[in-house]
Design a protein around this motif. Structure first.
Motif, PDB file in Angstrom:
ATOM      1  N   THR A 625       0.836  -1.196   0.000  1.00 46.16           N
ATOM      2  CA  THR A 625       0.000   0.000   0.000  1.00 46.16           C
ATOM      3  C   THR A 625       0.877   1.255   0.000  1.00 46.16           C
ATOM      4  N   PRO A 626       0.371   2.381  -0.523  1.00 45.55           N
ATOM      5  CA  PRO A 626       1.184   3.598  -0.628  1.00 45.55           C
ATOM      6  C   PRO A 626       1.770   4.085   0.685  1.00 45.55           C
ATOM      7  N   ASP A 627       1.124   3.761   1.812  1.00 42.95           N
ATOM      8  CA  ASP A 627       1.680   4.164   3.106  1.00 42.95           C
ATOM      9  C   ASP A 627       2.706   3.174   3.635  1.00 42.95           C
ATOM     10  N   GLY A 628       2.968   2.100   2.868  1.00 39.83           N
ATOM     11  CA  GLY A 628       3.983   1.128   3.238  1.00 39.83           C
ATOM     12  C   GLY A 628       3.592   0.156   4.326  1.00 39.83           C
ATOM     13  N   LYS A 629       2.320   0.128   4.716  1.00 38.00           N
ATOM     14  CA  LYS A 629       1.929  -0.660   5.886  1.00 38.00           C
ATOM     15  C   LYS A 629       1.468  -2.085   5.569  1.00 38.00           C
ATOM     16  N   TYR A 630       0.829  -2.298   4.402  1.00 43.68           N
ATOM     17  CA  TYR A 630       0.198  -3.596   4.154  1.00 43.68           C
ATOM     18  C   TYR A 630       0.543  -4.138   2.766  1.00 43.68           C
ATOM     19  N   PHE A 631       0.552  -5.466   2.695  1.00 38.37           N
ATOM     20  CA  PHE A 631       0.820  -6.173   1.442  1.00 38.37           C
ATOM     21  C   PHE A 631      -0.494  -6.765   0.941  1.00 38.37           C
ATOM     22  N   ILE A 644      -9.231 -11.288  -2.812  1.00 31.56           N
ATOM     23  CA  ILE A 644      -8.153 -10.360  -2.467  1.00 31.56           C
ATOM     24  C   ILE A 644      -7.828 -10.503  -0.982  1.00 31.56           C
ATOM     25  N   TYR A 645      -6.525 -10.626  -0.687  1.00 32.91           N
ATOM     26  CA  TYR A 645      -6.046 -10.772   0.691  1.00 32.91           C
ATOM     27  C   TYR A 645      -5.117  -9.604   1.038  1.00 32.91           C
ATOM     28  N   TRP A 646      -4.967  -9.380   2.349  1.00 25.66           N
ATOM     29  CA  TRP A 646      -3.968  -8.410   2.806  1.00 25.66           C
ATOM     30  C   TRP A 646      -3.331  -8.897   4.092  1.00 25.66           C
ATOM     31  N   VAL A 647      -2.123  -8.380   4.391  1.00 28.43           N
ATOM     32  CA  VAL A 647      -1.351  -8.813   5.541  1.00 28.43           C
ATOM     33  C   VAL A 647      -0.377  -7.692   5.896  1.00 28.43           C
ATOM     34  N   ASP A 648       0.053  -7.660   7.129  1.00 27.65           N
ATOM     35  CA  ASP A 648       1.050  -6.675   7.551  1.00 27.65           C
ATOM     36  C   ASP A 648       2.289  -6.782   6.655  1.00 27.65           C
ATOM     37  N   ALA A 649       2.768  -5.644   6.122  1.00 27.01           N
ATOM     38  CA  ALA A 649       3.895  -5.650   5.184  1.00 27.01           C
ATOM     39  C   ALA A 649       5.187  -6.142   5.825  1.00 27.01           C
ATOM     40  N   LYS A 650       5.244  -6.161   7.149  1.00 28.01           N
ATOM     41  CA  LYS A 650       6.439  -6.646   7.840  1.00 28.01           C
ATOM     42  C   LYS A 650       6.782  -8.066   7.403  1.00 28.01           C
ATOM     43  N   VAL A 651       5.765  -8.868   7.159  1.00 30.33           N
ATOM     44  CA  VAL A 651       5.976 -10.261   6.755  1.00 30.33           C
ATOM     45  C   VAL A 651       6.741 -10.327   5.436  1.00 30.33           C
ATOM     46  N   VAL A 652       6.476  -9.374   4.556  1.00 31.72           N
ATOM     47  CA  VAL A 652       7.049  -9.401   3.213  1.00 31.72           C
ATOM     48  C   VAL A 652       8.370  -8.659   3.140  1.00 31.72           C
ATOM     49  N   ILE A 653       8.461  -7.519   3.810  1.00 33.14           N
ATOM     50  CA  ILE A 653       9.630  -6.660   3.648  1.00 33.14           C
ATOM     51  C   ILE A 653      10.662  -6.887   4.746  1.00 33.14           C
ATOM     52  N   GLU A 654      10.345  -6.515   5.965  1.00 37.43           N
ATOM     53  CA  GLU A 654      11.345  -6.531   7.030  1.00 37.43           C
ATOM     54  C   GLU A 654      11.856  -7.933   7.319  1.00 37.43           C
ATOM     55  N   ASP A 655      10.945  -8.888   7.476  1.00 39.63           N
ATOM     56  CA  ASP A 655      11.367 -10.242   7.834  1.00 39.63           C
ATOM     57  C   ASP A 655      12.216 -10.882   6.743  1.00 39.63           C
ATOM     58  N   LEU A 656      11.804 -10.713   5.483  1.00 37.74           N
ATOM     59  CA  LEU A 656      12.535 -11.356   4.389  1.00 37.74           C
ATOM     60  C   LEU A 656      13.824 -10.618   4.049  1.00 37.74           C
ATOM     61  N   ARG A 657      13.847  -9.302   4.235  1.00 35.90           N
ATOM     62  CA  ARG A 657      15.087  -8.572   3.984  1.00 35.90           C
ATOM     63  C   ARG A 657      16.190  -9.061   4.925  1.00 35.90           C
ATOM     64  N   ALA A 658      15.793  -9.361   6.150  1.00 36.50           N
ATOM     65  CA  ALA A 658      16.772  -9.840   7.125  1.00 36.50           C
ATOM     66  C   ALA A 658      17.331 -11.207   6.754  1.00 36.50           C
ATOM     67  N   LYS A 659      16.586 -11.963   5.934  1.00 34.70           N
ATOM     68  CA  LYS A 659      17.017 -13.322   5.575  1.00 34.70           C
ATOM     69  C   LYS A 659      17.828 -13.378   4.289  1.00 34.70           C
ATOM     70  N   GLN A 660      17.872 -12.259   3.547  1.00 29.44           N
ATOM     71  CA  GLN A 660      18.542 -12.328   2.240  1.00 29.44           C
ATOM     72  C   GLN A 660      20.047 -12.544   2.385  1.00 29.44           C
TER      73      GLN A 660
END
Length: 660
Positions: A625-631, A644-660
């Protein structure tokens, strides 16, 4: 509860105090006759700060508005202003904000006066750049001349005495601090002190005679006297003198008459520093640049030149000025304009700025249509970082409606995907391909099934305090709304926002005519990332360079692997890309993947978004989302059935960035 009531009372009392001060201080502080002729260091401090959230229209060519009404969170900015007044960040002299072309906030502190020109230091370089751009607009130079040898414009030089390699110095390199001239401090002092012999082009002659040879190695970024070379070229090509040209063709055009511009030892205007401008006139330079060279309807500087000047040409892996600030990164340098990414929340905003010693700055954040002007005197904290941490949140927050009026009024999800608005859009048919407008007041998606035999585009808009659904005829390509909300991309077509809605569908640039694009997403730099309607199609991108799209290129194998590769979503700052594909290692049907941009600019390995998101069904069309909060994404079950589904963007961005 008692502490909460007390805190609320204190905050309210503080706001009332600010409002009272504003009501008592009807006009901005003006300089006395003595102050107008004094050295800046001798200007006495104001007895109290002037803070105004409703700037006065001074009939100076600057449109004015009201903070909080025309944009921005008033309480947040007033709190920042009070912190500045209390010297929390050092010695500020002024702080102004314009949003969407209107001056919404104006304040003066310490030595600041509304009508007193303030020393600009190196911010002068940005004015030198725009003066050269004005010469291009009037035809005295061309954009192609930027790549010609500098000495080709300086006819008074004795080229037989110049050091080897001077023909390698172009205007482009001089504008990016890469002339390659190398002089010792003593050599420079000796040259500049001998002022009688270095008037006019003899100044350049002396530098080019005494420099070490110009080589590929020496033509690296070095923050030095290169603006002097540009001023010499300007003086050589325009009629009359550079001083008169700048006055009549730029300053007079913008109504800037109350200024000082010192003369260099060579007799020309100082180019790297030496000018003084009022804070409001600094704002004019900022608005001119934000408007891509246009002032009050007249194109003073070519848009293509401004685009080049304010964007990164020279990249810095690190910038020692921001070593202590974790919200500033990816610094760079254009034509005497600095660039950096400002981090606010979990999103980066590209900024460009004219910067002068200690804190004379004009900061542009195009995505938010924001211009911030500051003047200071040492010692002061870095104003770029302060803008990122204290100003951006006030305007980002204001871009969105209250929480209860976002996301169709739905309660936000946690770390496990949930159906989005099931009581509003869920049916037994296909609802897919979700896209929000930047202000979160429009939600686009496509339906198919039942009475809708083909994909049909719908929008749910927040109007008159309620959400209203309507069909968007006639073309129903896969939707994506541009970062500024002005363009609705629909695969192979697009529409532009008008005063009454969306325009008729239009074709993309001819460079894309041979590709059947399904989803187009666009970064803050204007780069297209898109797919093609084909089982063996590949994801591609095309950069927007000086107003034209380059021939599209294929993304690397880290991304383009598997089958049915489609539906890219590019982060605004291009730090990651999300897409879907069918791969051997996947959960079943199409899965969603993410790749993060690496430090060297390459793309990292594809990371499957995991079994919280991907299932044996087909997951696709992911976006943040444009505010960066949800995927958001959709899950297809075959045929005309998808949700259509949505989820906290942390699952997609922060958590996975740490695993790269």
């Amino acid at each position: 509860m008692k502490k909460t009531i007390i805190s609320y009372f204190v905050a309210s009392l503080w706001l009332c105090t600010i409002h009272a001060q504003n009501s008592l201080q009807k006009t901005a502080p003006e300089a006395t006759t003595i102050e107008m002729t004094s050295e800046f260091k001798d200007i006495p401090y104001l007895k109290e700060a002037f803070i105004n959230a409703t700037p006065r229209d001074r009939k100076d060519g600057i449109a004015v508005g009201q903070l909080g009404v025309d944009g921005g969170d008033k309480a947040m900015i007033l709190k920042l202003a009070q912190d500045i007044a209390n010297n929390k960040y050092g010695n500020f002299d002024s702080f102004l904000i314009a949003h969407k072309g209107k001056l919404l906030f104006e304040s003066y502190y310490s030595r600041g006066r509304v009508d007193l020109p303030h020393p600009q230091a190196s911010a002068t370089k940005a004015y030198t750049t725009l003066a050269l751009g004005r010469a291009i607009q009037l035809g005295y130079l061309s954009m192609t001349d930027l790549d010609k040898p500098l000495i080709s414009f300086l006819k008074d030089l004795n080229t037989s005495k110049l050091v080897e390699g001077v023909d390698k110095i172009t205007l482009h390199q001089a504008l990016t601090m890469r002339s390659g001239i190398r002089l010792s401090e003593k050599q420079r002092e000796d040259i500049d002190q001998n002022s009688r012999r270095i008037k006019g082009q003899r100044h350049v002659q002396a530098y080019l005679e005494n420099s070490a040879p110009i080589t590929e190695e020496s033509q690296s970024f070095k923050y030095q006297f290169d603006p002097m070379l540009v001023m010499q070229a300007l003086d050589a090509v325009v009629p009359g003198t550079a001083k008169d040209f700048i006055k009549t063709q730029l300053l007079d055009k913008m109504g800037i008459s109350n200024y000082h511009w010192r003369t260099d030892v060579n007799g020309l205007p100082r180019s790297g520093n030496g000018s003084s401008m009022t804070s409001r006139d600094m704002m004019k330079w900022g608005i001119l640049t934000m408007n891509r060279g246009k002032w009050e309807g007249e194109q003073l500087v070519p848009a293509v030149f401004v685009d080049k000047a304010i964007n990164r040409i020279v990249k810095h892996s690190t910038d020692e000025n921001f070593a202590d600030y974790d919200n500033i990164s990816n610094t760079g340098y254009g034509y005497y304009w600095w660039q950096s990414d400002m981090k606010c929340g979990n999103k980066n905003y590209f900024s460009t700025s004219a910067r002068g010693g200690s804190g004379q700055t004009i900061i542009l954040v195009e995505e938010l249509d924001l211009v911030v002007v500051t003047t200071t005197h040492r010692k002061v904290d870095d104003v770029i970082s302060i803008t990122a941490s204290r100003v951006l949140p006030a305007f980002i927050q204001n871009n969105y409606p209250p929480v209860e009026d976002r996301y169709l009024g739905q309660k936000p999800p946690g770390l496990v995907p949930e159906l989005f608005a099931p009581e509003i859009i869920k049916s037994e048919f296909r609802e897919a391909e979700a896209a929000f407008s930047p202000d979160l007041r429009e939600f686009y998606f496509r339906k198919r099934g039942g009475e809708y035999k083909r994909n049909t585009l719908f929008v749910i808009q927040y109007k008159n305090n309620r959400w209203v659904e309507s069909q968007v005829p006639p073309y129903a390509g896969e939707p994506f709304v541009s970062l500024d909300g002005k363009t609705l991309y629909l695969g192979n077509k697009y529409r532009e926002r008008t005063a009454t809605g969306w325009s008729e569908v239009k074709d993309h640039d001819p460079v894309f005519k041979d590709i059947r694009m399904m989803r187009v997403t666009v970064s803050s730099k204007g780069t297209y990332y898109f797919d093609e309607a084909s089982e063996d199609g590949l994801l591609r991108y095309s950069k927007l360079i000086t107003g034209k799209f380059e021939k599209h290129k294929v993304l690397p194998k880290e991304i383009n692997a598997g089958e049915w590769i489609a539906h890219p979503y590019i982060a605004p700052d291009e730090s990651y890309i999300i897409w879907d594909a069918e791969r051997v290692e996947g959960q079943g049907d199409n899965d969603l993947y993410i790749s993060f941009r690496q430090k060297d600019g390459s793309w990292g390995n594809a990371i499957n978004l995991g079994d919280k998101i991907n299932t044996e069904h087909a997951e696709a069309y992911g976006s943040i989302t444009p505010d960066g909060k949800y995927f958001f994404f959709h899950r297809s079950y075959g045929g005309d059935k998808a949700d259509i589904y949505w989820v906290d963007a942390k699952v997609v961005i922060e958590d996975l960035r740490a695993k790269q």
